[in-house]
Design a protein around this motif. Structure first.
Motif, PDB file in Angstrom:
ATOM      1  N   LYS A  52      -1.987  -3.805   0.974  1.00  0.00           N
ATOM      2  CA  LYS A  52      -0.928  -4.086  -0.036  1.00  0.00           C
ATOM      3  C   LYS A  52       0.184  -3.514   1.280  1.00  0.00           C
ATOM      4  O   LYS A  52       1.070  -4.789   0.392  1.00  0.00           O
ATOM      5  N   LYS A  88      -7.267   0.497  -4.328  1.00  0.00           N
ATOM      6  CA  LYS A  88      -7.685   1.492  -3.764  1.00  0.00           C
ATOM      7  C   LYS A  88      -8.610   1.466  -3.295  1.00  0.00           C
ATOM      8  O   LYS A  88      -9.670   2.500  -2.391  1.00  0.00           O
ATOM      9  N   ARG A  89      -9.555   0.262  -2.591  1.00  0.00           N
ATOM     10  CA  ARG A  89     -10.524   0.180  -2.017  1.00  0.00           C
ATOM     11  C   ARG A  89     -10.775   0.522  -0.634  1.00  0.00           C
ATOM     12  O   ARG A  89      -9.353  -0.281  -0.126  1.00  0.00           O
ATOM     13  N   SER A  90     -11.351   0.814   0.264  1.00  0.00           N
ATOM     14  CA  SER A  90     -11.767   1.229   1.661  1.00  0.00           C
ATOM     15  C   SER A  90     -12.340  -0.362   1.808  1.00  0.00           C
ATOM     16  O   SER A  90     -11.992  -0.634   3.462  1.00  0.00           O
ATOM     17  N   THR A 136      -4.818  -0.530   1.653  1.00  0.00           N
ATOM     18  CA  THR A 136      -3.881  -0.205   2.212  1.00  0.00           C
ATOM     19  C   THR A 136      -3.202  -1.186   3.125  1.00  0.00           C
ATOM     20  O   THR A 136      -2.556  -1.214   2.348  1.00  0.00           O
ATOM     21  N   TYR A 148      -3.882  -3.139  -8.878  1.00  0.00           N
ATOM     22  CA  TYR A 148      -3.866  -2.177  -8.618  1.00  0.00           C
ATOM     23  C   TYR A 148      -5.460  -1.202  -8.009  1.00  0.00           C
ATOM     24  O   TYR A 148      -5.531  -0.870  -6.790  1.00  0.00           O
ATOM     25  N   LYS A 149      -6.264  -1.987  -8.506  1.00  0.00           N
ATOM     26  CA  LYS A 149      -8.089  -1.564  -7.340  1.00  0.00           C
ATOM     27  C   LYS A 149      -8.148  -2.332  -6.329  1.00  0.00           C
ATOM     28  O   LYS A 149      -8.824  -1.394  -6.207  1.00  0.00           O
ATOM     29  N   HIS A 152      -8.707   1.224   6.225  1.00  0.00           N
ATOM     30  CA  HIS A 152      -8.544   1.048   4.521  1.00  0.00           C
ATOM     31  C   HIS A 152      -7.871   0.152   4.339  1.00  0.00           C
ATOM     32  O   HIS A 152      -7.066  -0.190   3.611  1.00  0.00           O
TER      33      HIS A 152
END
Length: 78
Positions: A19, A48-50, A16, A44-45, A13
């Protein structure tokens, strides 16, 4: 960062991972957004992206001075 793999699907991911590296470097989302020339909401978007476009991943790798492509190379060798 191996613990950040999606265990149920054995997939990375990337959001993640990005981040986690940003936090590891103790950088702020605002700093990262400025470097990417985007709004904080877009960062922030991104978290969330894989998946991610390779050109964007290259830019992020340069900004954070971290080879995210190496994670994928290691995954290929498994």
């Amino acid at each position: 960062m191996n613990e950040l793999l999606d265990k149920t699907q054995a997939r990375l991911h990337i959001g993640t991972l990005i981040k986690a590296e940003l936090e590891n470097q103790e950088r702020t989302v605002s700093w990262f957004a400025r470097k990417l020339n985007c709004d904080r909401s877009n960062v922030y978007k991104l978290f969330k992206r894989s998946t991610i476009d390779t050109e964007l991943l290259l830019r992020i790798s340069k900004i954070l001075k971290y080879d995210f492509f190496d994670i994928y190379k290691k995954k290929l060798q498994e």
